[in-house]
Design a protein around this motif. Structure first.
Motif, PDB file in Angstrom:
ATOM      1  N   MET B   1       0.838  -1.191   0.000  1.00  0.00           N
ATOM      2  CA  MET B   1       0.000   0.000   0.000  1.00  0.00           C
ATOM      3  C   MET B   1       0.883   1.255   0.000  1.00  0.00           C
ATOM      4  SD  MET B   1      -2.907   1.046   2.738  1.00  0.00           S
ATOM      5  CE  MET B   1      -1.775   1.922   3.788  1.00  0.00           C
ATOM      6  N   LYS B   2       0.516   2.205  -0.810  1.00  0.00           N
ATOM      7  CA  LYS B   2       1.291   3.434  -0.853  1.00  0.00           C
ATOM      8  C   LYS B   2       1.008   4.297   0.367  1.00  0.00           C
ATOM      9  CE  LYS B   2       2.416   4.175  -5.617  1.00  0.00           C
ATOM     10  NZ  LYS B   2       2.615   5.173  -6.649  1.00  0.00           N
ATOM     11  N   ARG B   3       2.031   4.922   0.884  1.00  0.00           N
ATOM     12  CA  ARG B   3       1.832   5.880   1.970  1.00  0.00           C
ATOM     13  C   ARG B   3       2.902   6.966   1.867  1.00  0.00           C
ATOM     14  NH1 ARG B   3       5.295   4.605   6.467  1.00  0.00           N
ATOM     15  NH2 ARG B   3       6.485   2.726   6.038  1.00  0.00           N
ATOM     16  N   LEU B   4       2.683   8.047   2.625  1.00  0.00           N
ATOM     17  CA  LEU B   4       3.638   9.144   2.592  1.00  0.00           C
ATOM     18  C   LEU B   4       4.867   8.787   3.425  1.00  0.00           C
ATOM     19  CD1 LEU B   4       1.715  12.525   2.890  1.00  0.00           C
ATOM     20  CD2 LEU B   4       3.256  11.822   1.075  1.00  0.00           C
ATOM     21  N   VAL B   5       6.017   8.824   2.796  1.00  0.00           N
ATOM     22  CA  VAL B   5       7.252   8.444   3.477  1.00  0.00           C
ATOM     23  C   VAL B   5       8.304   9.520   3.199  1.00  0.00           C
ATOM     24  CG1 VAL B   5       9.042   6.690   3.594  1.00  0.00           C
ATOM     25  CG2 VAL B   5       6.706   6.007   3.130  1.00  0.00           C
ATOM     26  N   SER B   6       9.096   9.841   4.220  1.00  0.00           N
ATOM     27  CA  SER B   6      10.170  10.818   4.013  1.00  0.00           C
ATOM     28  C   SER B   6      11.420  10.098   3.524  1.00  0.00           C
ATOM     29  CB  SER B   6      10.470  11.554   5.317  1.00  0.00           C
ATOM     30  OG  SER B   6      11.172  10.698   6.191  1.00  0.00           O
ATOM     31  N   GLY B   7      12.334  10.862   2.965  1.00  0.00           N
ATOM     32  CA  GLY B   7      13.588  10.281   2.491  1.00  0.00           C
ATOM     33  C   GLY B   7      14.334   9.571   3.608  1.00  0.00           C
ATOM     34  N   THR B  31      19.801  14.392   9.501  1.00  0.00           N
ATOM     35  CA  THR B  31      19.582  12.938   9.562  1.00  0.00           C
ATOM     36  C   THR B  31      19.197  12.445  10.951  1.00  0.00           C
ATOM     37  OG1 THR B  31      21.935  12.577   9.910  1.00  0.00           O
ATOM     38  CG2 THR B  31      21.139  12.370   7.659  1.00  0.00           C
ATOM     39  N   SER B  32      18.877  13.367  11.865  1.00  0.00           N
ATOM     40  CA  SER B  32      18.512  12.925  13.219  1.00  0.00           C
ATOM     41  C   SER B  32      17.342  11.964  13.199  1.00  0.00           C
ATOM     42  CB  SER B  32      18.153  14.143  14.073  1.00  0.00           C
ATOM     43  OG  SER B  32      19.260  14.983  14.186  1.00  0.00           O
ATOM     44  N   GLU B  33      16.451  12.097  12.217  1.00  0.00           N
ATOM     45  CA  GLU B  33      15.281  11.216  12.173  1.00  0.00           C
ATOM     46  C   GLU B  33      15.701   9.755  12.011  1.00  0.00           C
ATOM     47  OE1 GLU B  33      15.581  13.937  10.402  1.00  0.00           O
ATOM     48  OE2 GLU B  33      13.843  15.212  10.738  1.00  0.00           O
ATOM     49  N   ILE B  34      16.787   9.523  11.287  1.00  0.00           N
ATOM     50  CA  ILE B  34      17.247   8.142  11.112  1.00  0.00           C
ATOM     51  C   ILE B  34      17.709   7.604  12.463  1.00  0.00           C
ATOM     52  CG2 ILE B  34      18.874   6.650   9.902  1.00  0.00           C
ATOM     53  CD1 ILE B  34      18.878   8.586   7.606  1.00  0.00           C
ATOM     54  N   GLY B  70      30.303  -8.892  12.735  1.00  0.00           N
ATOM     55  CA  GLY B  70      29.325  -9.730  12.042  1.00  0.00           C
ATOM     56  C   GLY B  70      28.010  -9.062  11.740  1.00  0.00           C
ATOM     57  N   ALA B  71      27.832  -7.816  12.134  1.00  0.00           N
ATOM     58  CA  ALA B  71      26.546  -7.150  11.914  1.00  0.00           C
ATOM     59  C   ALA B  71      26.544  -6.449  10.559  1.00  0.00           C
ATOM     60  CB  ALA B  71      26.292  -6.138  13.017  1.00  0.00           C
ATOM     61  N   LYS B  72      25.341  -6.288  10.014  1.00  0.00           N
ATOM     62  CA  LYS B  72      25.201  -5.365   8.887  1.00  0.00           C
ATOM     63  C   LYS B  72      24.958  -4.002   9.513  1.00  0.00           C
ATOM     64  CE  LYS B  72      23.855  -7.976   4.857  1.00  0.00           C
ATOM     65  NZ  LYS B  72      23.025  -7.972   3.656  1.00  0.00           N
ATOM     66  N   ALA B  73      25.964  -3.157   9.431  1.00  0.00           N
ATOM     67  CA  ALA B  73      25.937  -1.931  10.233  1.00  0.00           C
ATOM     68  C   ALA B  73      25.868  -0.704   9.344  1.00  0.00           C
ATOM     69  CB  ALA B  73      27.183  -1.862  11.107  1.00  0.00           C
ATOM     70  N   PHE B  74      25.262   0.367   9.879  1.00  0.00           N
ATOM     71  CA  PHE B  74      25.257   1.628   9.148  1.00  0.00           C
ATOM     72  C   PHE B  74      25.179   2.797  10.100  1.00  0.00           C
ATOM     73  CE2 PHE B  74      20.587   2.901   8.749  1.00  0.00           C
ATOM     74  CZ  PHE B  74      20.093   1.910   9.584  1.00  0.00           C
ATOM     75  N   THR B  75      25.509   3.966   9.576  1.00  0.00           N
ATOM     76  CA  THR B  75      25.408   5.190  10.346  1.00  0.00           C
ATOM     77  C   THR B  75      24.922   6.295   9.409  1.00  0.00           C
ATOM     78  OG1 THR B  75      26.570   6.766  11.758  1.00  0.00           O
ATOM     79  CG2 THR B  75      27.825   5.833   9.959  1.00  0.00           C
ATOM     80  N   ALA B  76      24.450   7.374   9.986  1.00  0.00           N
ATOM     81  CA  ALA B  76      23.947   8.469   9.164  1.00  0.00           C
ATOM     82  C   ALA B  76      24.397   9.784   9.761  1.00  0.00           C
ATOM     83  CB  ALA B  76      22.427   8.426   9.091  1.00  0.00           C
ATOM     84  N   THR B  77      24.792  10.704   8.903  1.00  0.00           N
ATOM     85  CA  THR B  77      25.274  11.984   9.395  1.00  0.00           C
ATOM     86  C   THR B  77      25.126  13.038   8.304  1.00  0.00           C
ATOM     87  OG1 THR B  77      27.135  13.071  10.469  1.00  0.00           O
ATOM     88  CG2 THR B  77      27.671  11.566   8.705  1.00  0.00           C
ATOM     89  N   SER B  78      25.701  14.210   8.571  1.00  0.00           N
ATOM     90  CA  SER B  78      25.747  15.261   7.572  1.00  0.00           C
ATOM     91  C   SER B  78      27.192  15.758   7.466  1.00  0.00           C
ATOM     92  CB  SER B  78      24.800  16.394   7.959  1.00  0.00           C
ATOM     93  OG  SER B  78      24.747  17.337   6.916  1.00  0.00           O
ATOM     94  N   GLY B  79      27.429  16.751   6.638  1.00  0.00           N
ATOM     95  CA  GLY B  79      28.785  17.198   6.330  1.00  0.00           C
ATOM     96  C   GLY B  79      29.750  17.295   7.493  1.00  0.00           C
ATOM     97  N   PRO B  80      29.437  18.103   8.541  1.00  0.00           N
ATOM     98  CA  PRO B  80      30.401  18.240   9.644  1.00  0.00           C
ATOM     99  C   PRO B  80      30.676  16.912  10.352  1.00  0.00           C
ATOM    100  CG  PRO B  80      28.718  19.941   9.744  1.00  0.00           C
ATOM    101  CD  PRO B  80      28.280  18.987   8.691  1.00  0.00           C
ATOM    102  N   GLY B  81      29.653  16.105  10.513  1.00  0.00           N
ATOM    103  CA  GLY B  81      29.843  14.793  11.125  1.00  0.00           C
ATOM    104  C   GLY B  81      30.655  13.880  10.221  1.00  0.00           C
ATOM    105  N   PHE B  82      30.407  14.005   8.935  1.00  0.00           N
ATOM    106  CA  PHE B  82      31.129  13.179   7.963  1.00  0.00           C
ATOM    107  C   PHE B  82      32.616  13.503   7.996  1.00  0.00           C
ATOM    108  CE2 PHE B  82      32.053  11.667   3.579  1.00  0.00           C
ATOM    109  CZ  PHE B  82      31.588  10.382   3.736  1.00  0.00           C
TER     110      PHE B  82
END
Lengths: 344, 348
Positions: B1-7, B31-34, B70-82
């Motif tokens: 079902m389609k719904r409104l989703v943010s990036g 990216t705080s929402e992530i 062993g985890a599939k890991a990720f992180t999210a940030t923006s320019g200064p954090g990067f």
């Protein structure tokens, strides 16, 4: 002498990189010996190191080992323990790595209290880079970057790490061997974050500048500076070797509060019909009554119904049950007002 | 079902669907929402581990270490954090840790304009860390693509054994679109690396040989190692030659734009041809060369002062025109006038 601990070392990479007389070899050997006693091996243990002479320790261990960027072994160890709680995770590193560039991680990893053990080869100098002053270099010590003596007082790891319970902080030296091994064993078995501050020597790049001729002279100096204290402690003085620890009882997480609706007896309340209710509309000095879920409340005192500010959404003398279901606020707003009757 | 989703949500859901089970991060716009979603998700799913780190340095190190564990890991940030994560990124390439770094770009340098979108971390992605690395980077331009490319990034990470960068911008992170996340299917590359605790390996940031022996003064060994690293990334990149090409019959001008800028210049598709690179790194040199052959003018429209344009110039061995949307201003009218002025200058 039992030499079976050697199976925990990558002897094929020997001779190691450290100078003769360096204390790191003693750290590596004694940690391996205690690990052997406890039955820890490559199937259940991971070693993590940072940068510096001491950072090479994990590479000589016959385990899966990490050699992280400078100052980051604590974070790496915590993440590994989080993902693989079945593994024993230990950090083998030095004072510059853990307390200076990794100082922020030391504060926060110890606060989060993961079940990892940290062995800090505390030689009070940056050895690998040639002998610059470190965070634990005593005030007044001459080094390459403090040619007239270190200006600042050293970081007192023992004080920092024993401020927030639970904690496990042990101070020992590479000279007090039995005490050293006891500290290693207790730290490895401690559930939670444990830190062993191992006073160690760097004869080539610190000791000689201080006037020592051999590593042994430095060991005797350790013996003069420190004495062992027995028994349970919660703090250590700066000249004491021992274990300071504190536990806190686990505080159970507060359960999510269940909504408790006020129980009000319906007996004895004055019955209203809808027509009767409509008369109490707030006009011409009449009070404002509103019904909600079969009960009638007096909302005259509500600021929302006063004069010009009179609420635009709801009018007095109505049943609000349906309105409140779609209202942006909860029903708790209405329970604050006096109950004056019930709907028929 | 389609719904409104943010990036941001699409990125998080994409990661979950492809099997991610570790997230470490530090709050930062946009990216705080992530981070927040990961926190909530970990409370409800004990198999998913979460760390709100003390800084981005720790977040990045934790992501890579969790991946090795062993985890599939990720992180999210923006320019200064990067910027703070660069140290860990270099380490991640050397210890071969498959993981995903999301960088949703805002106006820099430094704190810049935290809530305004930009595309100014492109060079940082390629050249922010010490030494030579060959990162893979993808840049979606819709919420649906955020979802799919997050999965692609995880897959490419497993194949290339390195941190893969998913680029986005503040506009895309907070863009809401109707998508059907639950109904879409994703290709999943399973875990390729043995987790910690199954050998006697040394994962070191120092130069080393295949056995993991530290070799810090052996140029031959280093050259071999680096060539292998580059070849592996090139091989993996060949599987993901993602781009979008909208030719316009009467146009002699090719617009190159990506991410949010490509959404803006889409309105000009009846007047100009548009090429949108989706795989930003390695640069789509072959594809750029092929496509650009039939155009007299090439204009790169981007949210920085010519970062991608310089790659295009390298690939095509010619100067290209640049339209730089700076400071978070991405107005179509302005872009259009810049293009017109530029074309007038060279004689259309």
């Amino acid at each position: 002498m039992d030499r079976s601990y050697k199976e925990l070392l990558k002897l094929r990479r020997f001779p190691h990189t450290w100078c003769p007389g360096c204390g790191i070899g003693a750290v590596l050997k004694n940690v391996a010996m205690v690990m052997k006693e406890l039955g820890w091996n490559y199937k259940n243990t991971v070693a993590v190191s940072g940068i510096g002479c001491s950072g090479r320790m994990s590479g000589y261990m016959n385990l899966d080992a990490l050699h992280t960027p400078h100052g980051r072994p604590l974070t790496a160890a915590e993440a590994i323990k989080t993902v693989r709680s079945d593994l024993n995770v230990m950090v083998l590193s030095g004072d510059g790595d853990l307390a200076s560039i990794g100082g922020n991680h030391l504060l926060h990893t110890s606060r989060r209290n993961p079940d990892i053990t940290v062995f800090c080869n505390d030689n009070e100098i940056y050895g690998l880079t040639g002998g610059q002053a470190g965070p634990t270099t005593p005030q007044g010590t001459k080094t390459l970057t403090s040619p007239r003596g270190e200006h600042h007082s050293p970081l007192r790891l023992g004080r920092i790490l024993t401020q927030q319970a639970p904690y496990f902080y042990a101070r020992t030296t590479v000279y007090h061997l039995n005490h050293f091994k006891t500290c290693i064993r207790e730290a490895l078995l401690w559930k939670g974050f444990s830190f062993v501050d191992i006073i160690s020597d760097c004869i080539e790049l610190n000791g000689r500048r201080l006037g020592f001729k051999t590593a042994h002279q430095m060991f005797k100096w350790f013996d003069e500076r420190f004495h062992i204290v027995e028994g349970e402690r919660d703090q250590l003085q700066e000249d004491e070797l021992g274990i300071a620890k504190a536990v806190v009882k686990e505080v159970p997480r507060p359960a999510e509060k269940e909504e408790v609706k006020p129980e009000i007896p319906m007996e004895g309340l004055k019955p209203f019909t809808l027509e009767e209710l409509e008369r109490f509309d707030g006009q011409e000095g009449r009070p404002i009554y509103m019904a909600y879920q079969g009960k009638v409340y007096d909302l005259s005192a509500s600021p929302l119904f006063q004069g010009e500010k009179r609420m635009r959404c709801h009018l007095g003398g109505k049943d609000l049950t349906k309105d409140l279901d779609i209202a942006p606020h909860g029903e708790d707003l209405i329970f604050k007002f006096p109950l004056v009757g019930k709907m028929e | 079902m389609k719904r409104l989703v943010s990036g941001n949500e699409a990125i998080f859901q994409g990661a979950i669907r492809v099997g991610a089970n570790y997230f470490a991060g530090y709050p930062i716009s946009p990216t705080s929402e992530i981070l927040q979603q990961a926190a909530l998700y970990s409370e409800e799913n004990p198999g998913f581990r979460f760390l709100q780190a003390e800084d981005e340095i720790a977040a990045a190190i934790a992501t890579i270490s969790a991946s090795l564990a062993g985890a599939k890991a990720f992180t999210a940030t923006s320019g200064p954090g990067f910027t703070l994560m660069q140290e860990a990124l270099g380490w991640g390439h050397v210890v071969e840790a498959p993981c995903v770094f999301v960088n949703s770009m805002r106006v820099g340098p430094s704190t810049g304009m935290p809530t305004q979108p930009a595309q100014s971390d492109l060079l940082q992605v390629k050249a922010g860390t010490a030494g030579d690395v060959y990162p893979l980077a993808f840049y979606p331009n819709s919420v649906e693509e955020c979802f799919r490319l997050t999965a692609t990034a995880f897959n490419a990470a497993e194949e290339s054994l390195s941190p893969v960068i998913l680029l986005a911008d503040a506009f895309l992170s907070h863009l809401y679109e109707l998508v059907d996340l639950e109904g879409s299917t994703l290709h999943i590359v399973p875990r390729t690396k043995d987790p910690l605790g199954s050998g006697q390996r040394l994962f070191t940031g120092a130069a080393h040989d295949k056995m993991g022996n530290v070799k810090t003064s052996d140029p031959v060994n280093y050259r071999e190692w680096l060539r292998e690293l580059k070849d592996r990334h090139d091989r993996v990149a060949e599987r993901y030659p993602f781009f979008e090409y909208l030719p316009c019959k009467n146009s002699e001008t090719l617009l190159i734009a990506f991410g949010m800028t490509s959404r803006v210049v889409l309105a000009l598709k009846d007047r100009f041809s548009i090429f949108r690179p989706i795989r930003i790194y390695p640069v789509l040199e072959k594809e750029l060369e092929e496509v650009s052959q039939s155009y007299r003018h090439i204009i790169v429209v981007e949210g920085n002062d010519g970062q991608y344009a310089s790659w295009v110039e390298c690939a095509l061995c010619q100067k290209v025109m640049k339209v730089s949307c700076l400071g978070g201003g991405f107005k179509l009218k302005w872009i259009q006038s810049q293009i017109e002025d530029g074309l007038k200058g060279v004689g259309r």
